[in-house]
Design a protein around this motif. Structure first.
Motif, PDB file in Angstrom:
ATOM      1  N   THR A 284     -14.222 -15.560 -14.082  1.00 18.01           N
ATOM      2  CA  THR A 284     -14.703 -14.570 -13.115  1.00 18.01           C
ATOM      3  C   THR A 284     -13.651 -14.294 -12.051  1.00 18.01           C
ATOM      4  OG1 THR A 284     -16.983 -15.319 -13.441  1.00 18.01           O
ATOM      5  CG2 THR A 284     -16.525 -14.029 -11.461  1.00 18.01           C
ATOM      6  N   LEU A 285     -13.011 -15.370 -11.569  1.00 18.10           N
ATOM      7  CA  LEU A 285     -11.954 -15.212 -10.582  1.00 18.10           C
ATOM      8  C   LEU A 285     -10.807 -14.364 -11.139  1.00 18.10           C
ATOM      9  CD1 LEU A 285     -10.648 -15.892  -7.857  1.00 18.10           C
ATOM     10  CD2 LEU A 285      -9.795 -18.012  -8.890  1.00 18.10           C
ATOM     11  N   GLY A 286     -10.436 -14.639 -12.385  1.00 15.40           N
ATOM     12  CA  GLY A 286      -9.378 -13.853 -13.005  1.00 15.40           C
ATOM     13  C   GLY A 286      -9.748 -12.387 -13.132  1.00 15.40           C
ATOM     14  N   LEU A 287     -11.024 -12.100 -13.450  1.00 18.77           N
ATOM     15  CA  LEU A 287     -11.472 -10.716 -13.568  1.00 18.77           C
ATOM     16  C   LEU A 287     -11.441 -10.005 -12.218  1.00 18.77           C
ATOM     17  CD1 LEU A 287     -12.665  -8.498 -15.360  1.00 18.77           C
ATOM     18  CD2 LEU A 287     -14.943  -9.430 -14.876  1.00 18.77           C
ATOM     19  N   VAL A 288     -11.883 -10.698 -11.163  1.00 22.02           N
ATOM     20  CA  VAL A 288     -11.865 -10.110  -9.822  1.00 22.02           C
ATOM     21  C   VAL A 288     -10.432  -9.799  -9.394  1.00 22.02           C
ATOM     22  CG1 VAL A 288     -12.341 -10.550  -7.382  1.00 22.02           C
ATOM     23  CG2 VAL A 288     -14.034 -11.183  -9.112  1.00 22.02           C
ATOM     24  N   LEU A 289      -9.526 -10.745  -9.627  1.00 22.57           N
ATOM     25  CA  LEU A 289      -8.130 -10.529  -9.247  1.00 22.57           C
ATOM     26  C   LEU A 289      -7.487  -9.413 -10.073  1.00 22.57           C
ATOM     27  CD1 LEU A 289      -6.903 -14.204  -8.738  1.00 22.57           C
ATOM     28  CD2 LEU A 289      -7.635 -12.557  -7.016  1.00 22.57           C
ATOM     29  N   THR A 290      -7.895  -9.298 -11.319  1.00 27.79           N
ATOM     30  CA  THR A 290      -7.369  -8.217 -12.154  1.00 27.79           C
ATOM     31  C   THR A 290      -7.825  -6.859 -11.637  1.00 27.79           C
ATOM     32  OG1 THR A 290      -7.323  -9.664 -14.098  1.00 27.79           O
ATOM     33  CG2 THR A 290      -7.281  -7.294 -14.494  1.00 27.79           C
ATOM     34  N   CYS A 291      -9.090  -6.758 -11.240  1.00 26.15           N
ATOM     35  CA  CYS A 291      -9.580  -5.500 -10.661  1.00 26.15           C
ATOM     36  C   CYS A 291      -8.834  -5.178  -9.368  1.00 26.15           C
ATOM     37  CB  CYS A 291     -11.079  -5.594 -10.398  1.00 26.15           C
ATOM     38  SG  CYS A 291     -12.092  -5.607 -11.904  1.00 26.15           S
ATOM     39  N   GLY A 292      -8.542  -6.209  -8.593  1.00 28.35           N
ATOM     40  CA  GLY A 292      -7.753  -5.997  -7.396  1.00 28.35           C
ATOM     41  C   GLY A 292      -6.368  -5.475  -7.717  1.00 28.35           C
ATOM     42  N   ALA A 293      -5.758  -6.009  -8.772  1.00 26.86           N
ATOM     43  CA  ALA A 293      -4.436  -5.532  -9.180  1.00 26.86           C
ATOM     44  C   ALA A 293      -4.484  -4.082  -9.642  1.00 26.86           C
ATOM     45  CB  ALA A 293      -3.892  -6.421 -10.296  1.00 26.86           C
ATOM     46  N   LEU A 294      -5.550  -3.713 -10.336  1.00 24.82           N
ATOM     47  CA  LEU A 294      -5.714  -2.309 -10.747  1.00 24.82           C
ATOM     48  C   LEU A 294      -5.813  -1.392  -9.522  1.00 24.82           C
ATOM     49  CD1 LEU A 294      -8.245  -2.651 -13.707  1.00 24.82           C
ATOM     50  CD2 LEU A 294      -5.912  -1.769 -13.855  1.00 24.82           C
ATOM     51  N   GLY A 295      -6.565  -1.840  -8.516  1.00 27.04           N
ATOM     52  CA  GLY A 295      -6.669  -1.063  -7.296  1.00 27.04           C
ATOM     53  C   GLY A 295      -5.333  -0.925  -6.603  1.00 27.04           C
ATOM     54  N   VAL A 318      -5.969   4.038   8.916  1.00 27.90           N
ATOM     55  CA  VAL A 318      -7.109   4.497   8.107  1.00 27.90           C
ATOM     56  C   VAL A 318      -7.284   3.618   6.868  1.00 27.90           C
ATOM     57  CG1 VAL A 318      -7.992   6.396   6.706  1.00 27.90           C
ATOM     58  CG2 VAL A 318      -7.017   6.866   8.963  1.00 27.90           C
ATOM     59  N   THR A 319      -6.197   3.338   6.188  1.00 28.99           N
ATOM     60  CA  THR A 319      -6.306   2.512   4.978  1.00 28.99           C
ATOM     61  C   THR A 319      -6.694   1.077   5.310  1.00 28.99           C
ATOM     62  OG1 THR A 319      -3.888   2.223   5.076  1.00 28.99           O
ATOM     63  CG2 THR A 319      -4.743   3.893   3.562  1.00 28.99           C
ATOM     64  N   ASP A 320      -6.225   0.566   6.453  1.00 28.79           N
ATOM     65  CA  ASP A 320      -6.655  -0.772   6.872  1.00 28.79           C
ATOM     66  C   ASP A 320      -8.156  -0.809   7.143  1.00 28.79           C
ATOM     67  OD1 ASP A 320      -4.295  -2.137   6.652  1.00 28.79           O
ATOM     68  OD2 ASP A 320      -3.729  -1.931   8.755  1.00 28.79           O
ATOM     69  N   ALA A 321      -8.697   0.252   7.742  1.00 24.73           N
ATOM     70  CA  ALA A 321     -10.135   0.307   7.997  1.00 24.73           C
ATOM     71  C   ALA A 321     -10.920   0.292   6.678  1.00 24.73           C
ATOM     72  CB  ALA A 321     -10.474   1.556   8.812  1.00 24.73           C
ATOM     73  N   CYS A 322     -10.431   1.032   5.680  1.00 23.61           N
ATOM     74  CA  CYS A 322     -11.092   1.031   4.363  1.00 23.61           C
ATOM     75  C   CYS A 322     -11.034  -0.349   3.721  1.00 23.61           C
ATOM     76  CB  CYS A 322     -10.426   2.060   3.454  1.00 23.61           C
ATOM     77  SG  CYS A 322     -10.661   3.772   3.967  1.00 23.61           S
ATOM     78  N   LEU A 323      -9.883  -0.986   3.819  1.00 22.07           N
ATOM     79  CA  LEU A 323      -9.730  -2.342   3.274  1.00 22.07           C
ATOM     80  C   LEU A 323     -10.728  -3.296   3.923  1.00 22.07           C
ATOM     81  CD1 LEU A 323      -6.310  -4.179   2.833  1.00 22.07           C
ATOM     82  CD2 LEU A 323      -8.261  -5.333   3.814  1.00 22.07           C
ATOM     83  N   GLY A 350      -4.959  -1.637   0.602  1.00 25.32           N
ATOM     84  CA  GLY A 350      -3.912  -2.541   1.057  1.00 25.32           C
ATOM     85  C   GLY A 350      -2.534  -2.146   0.561  1.00 25.32           C
ATOM     86  N   ALA A 351      -2.454  -1.658  -0.681  1.00 24.81           N
ATOM     87  CA  ALA A 351      -1.166  -1.214  -1.217  1.00 24.81           C
ATOM     88  C   ALA A 351      -0.645  -0.009  -0.447  1.00 24.81           C
ATOM     89  CB  ALA A 351      -1.304  -0.871  -2.696  1.00 24.81           C
ATOM     90  N   ALA A 352      -1.541   0.927  -0.144  1.00 25.51           N
ATOM     91  CA  ALA A 352      -1.141   2.106   0.627  1.00 25.51           C
ATOM     92  C   ALA A 352      -0.728   1.719   2.043  1.00 25.51           C
ATOM     93  CB  ALA A 352      -2.286   3.116   0.663  1.00 25.51           C
ATOM     94  N   SER A 353      -1.523   0.864   2.684  1.00 27.81           N
ATOM     95  CA  SER A 353      -1.207   0.432   4.039  1.00 27.81           C
ATOM     96  C   SER A 353       0.106  -0.335   4.089  1.00 27.81           C
ATOM     97  CB  SER A 353      -2.341  -0.444   4.569  1.00 27.81           C
ATOM     98  OG  SER A 353      -1.991  -1.017   5.809  1.00 27.81           O
ATOM     99  N   GLY A 354       0.285  -1.264   3.155  1.00 31.91           N
ATOM    100  CA  GLY A 354       1.498  -2.068   3.148  1.00 31.91           C
ATOM    101  C   GLY A 354       2.751  -1.249   2.921  1.00 31.91           C
ATOM    102  N   SER A 355       2.670  -0.268   2.032  1.00 34.36           N
ATOM    103  CA  SER A 355       3.831   0.581   1.760  1.00 34.36           C
ATOM    104  C   SER A 355       4.196   1.428   2.975  1.00 34.36           C
ATOM    105  CB  SER A 355       3.553   1.486   0.558  1.00 34.36           C
ATOM    106  OG  SER A 355       3.353   0.727  -0.617  1.00 34.36           O
ATOM    107  N   CYS A 356       3.190   1.996   3.623  1.00 33.81           N
ATOM    108  CA  CYS A 356       3.450   2.809   4.821  1.00 33.81           C
ATOM    109  C   CYS A 356       3.965   1.945   5.968  1.00 33.81           C
ATOM    110  CB  CYS A 356       2.178   3.535   5.245  1.00 33.81           C
ATOM    111  SG  CYS A 356       1.654   4.843   4.111  1.00 33.81           S
TER     112      CYS A 356
END
Length: 481
Positions: A284-295, A318-323, A350-356
């Motif tokens: 289950t943990l692996g599945l959750v982390l995989t979905c996070g990677a897809l996001g 804005v992206t931090d607020a969504c996260l 988080g990917a969008a926020s971190g990149s910006c």
């Protein structure tokens, strides 16, 4: 054929107006140096993802303690914090190729030592604490050099895309990393993970050495050589980084915001393992982390396509607020499906926020001293991390979990909203941390100075224009043949 037409028009315009000819051409992003840096960091991060997943599961399954789990993270933060005054100076004054390559070799040797302990059935949690401590020192010395190299190689108008591309490739690999780690752990155990980690680290070291060798201007900062003792010189570099923030008060605000967000999000990331494993399995943990990677892959891809170069601070907030809202939602549920959805949304934001945010830092801070300033930023992140991990790990296990257990002190109050039972204390920790981050993002958005930070603080020139005038005593680069 369109690029040829644009080039012809540019030449004709330059002939009509000589001032246009002086305008620099836009440099391509996908140079050989950037591609090699891109590949090296992907290789390094995939190995770290596999190792982190495997060790996290191993520690939690051996001890069953979230507090012990948090101590494995703190054992990395404290030694890295002590290395901060030196790591920035190394990045700005010395050959970054050898700094990074040496750190990667030490990492590979450490994994080999762990493999030997595992082979002789002598591996314990105390060994992992030592491993994390040494690994943190290595990372603290390596990261400023890598960040400064990216800032030197990539043109400032392409920094958001560059960070997006790096996040995209890493997320693409991370889609399979948790599942791969689970398969390797089941088939070959922790030893198989270690073999893969060594191979990836060596490959990444070779790629980054080649990247900096092909971009000579990115090998080191442009600080003038000093006759001071090397240790004294590196401490002075750290002090000069402090001086930058005194001249740019708005960047202090950005730093404070970033430290708060980053430290709480690291706590949330660390606690995902005990949160999920409290009621689920490693699959289950692996599945959750995989979905996070897809996001994360989706969020990074959007940045690459949109090519965002303006109002970066607004995008970050804005992206931090969504996260943060996704984190709050994850704390209210025990459903693996909802966890997967929250992980997808949180990692995309988080990917969008971190990149910006990464592009914003690289554009605003002086290129010549980026290593020292990145080291200072990292030190403050680690200091805050030590505090929140200590409080969060202890509070989650010894306060929130007992209080929200069946029949616990909060079972008739907060438990009516969060739920009661195993894992609900960690769920409350998620709601608390996510709520604080939402408030911080909204307050920053309401502050006009913070919202318009990228408009109010000047960009720094690309390092090639700085390096075109060699420092006293520095070797003058010869034209290639």
């Amino acid at each position: 054929m369109q690029p040829e037409v644009q080039t012809t028009n540019a030449v004709q315009d330059a002939a009509a107006d000589p001032s246009i000819a002086e305008a620099p051409k836009k440099k391509p992003l996908l140079t050989r140096a950037f591609i090699l840096l891109w590949l090296s960091e992907t290789s390094f991060d995939i190995g770290a993802a596999l190792m982190g997943f495997a060790l996290g599961v191993w520690v939690f399954e051996k001890t069953g303690s979230a507090e012990q789990f948090s101590w494995t993270i703190l054992s990395a933060a404290v030694p890295a914090l002590l290395m901060t005054p030196f790591s920035g100076g190394l990045a700005d004054r010395y050959d970054r190729r050898w700094v990074i390559a040496s750190c990667d070799v030490v990492t590979a040797l450490m994994v080999m030592v762990l493999a030997a302990l595992l082979y002789y059935d002598a591996l314990s949690v105390s060994h992992l604490l030592v491993f994390n401590g040494v690994g943190a020192v290595v990372g603290a010395l390596r990261n400023p050099s890598y960040m400064a190299a990216i800032g030197a190689i990539v043109p400032k108008d392409s920094l958001t895309q560059a960070n997006g591309l790096v996040n995209l490739s890493q997320a693409l690999m991370h889609v399979g990393a948790p599942l791969m780690a689970g398969y390797v752990m089941a088939s070959w155990g922790l030893g198989g993970i270690m073999v893969i980690e060594v191979a990836l680290v060596i490959a990444g070291a070779a790629a980054i050495f080649g990247a900096l060798s092909s971009a000579r201007h990115a090998i080191r900062g442009t600080e003038e050589p000093s006759k001071q003792h090397p240790v004294r010189a590196m401490i002075d570099s750290f002090r000069s980084a402090l001086g930058y923030f005194r001249t740019e008060p708005l960047m202090i605000g950005l730093l404070a915001y970033a430290v708060l967000q980053e430290s709480l999000m690291v706590l949330i990331t660390a606690m995902i393992t005990p949160l999920v494993l409290s009621t689920g399995t490693s699959d289950t943990l692996g599945l959750v982390l995989t979905c996070g990677a897809l996001g994360s892959m989706v969020g990074a891809a959007l940045l690459v396509v949109l090519k965002i170069n303006k109002r970066l601070m607004v995008w970050v907030l804005v992206t931090d607020a969504c996260l943060s809202l996704a984190v709050v939602l994850a704390g209210f549920t025990t459903s693996p499906g909802v966890w997967c959805l929250c992980a997808f949304i949180a990692m995309a934001a988080g990917a969008a926020s971190g990149s910006c945010a990464g592009a914003l830092w690289m554009r605003k801070i002086p290129k010549a001293k980026q290593g020292s300033i990145f080291a200072l930023i990292g030190a403050l992140h680690l200091l805050a991390l030590c505090v929140v991990m200590t409080l969060g790990g202890v509070a989650g296990e010894h306060v929130f979990e007992p209080a929200l257990a069946t029949g616990g002190a909060w079972s008739e109050t907060i438990g009516q909203v969060i739920g009661v039972g195993k894992g609900r204390g960690f769920g409350f920790l998620y709601v608390l941390c996510g709520g604080v981050c939402v408030i911080a993002s909204l307050l920053a958005l309401l502050n006009r100075h913070m919202r318009e930070l990228d408009l109010r603080v000047d960009d720094q020139p690309d390092i090639e224009s700085i390096a075109s005038v060699p420092a006293e005593g520095a070797a003058v680069p010869q034209p290639s043949t």
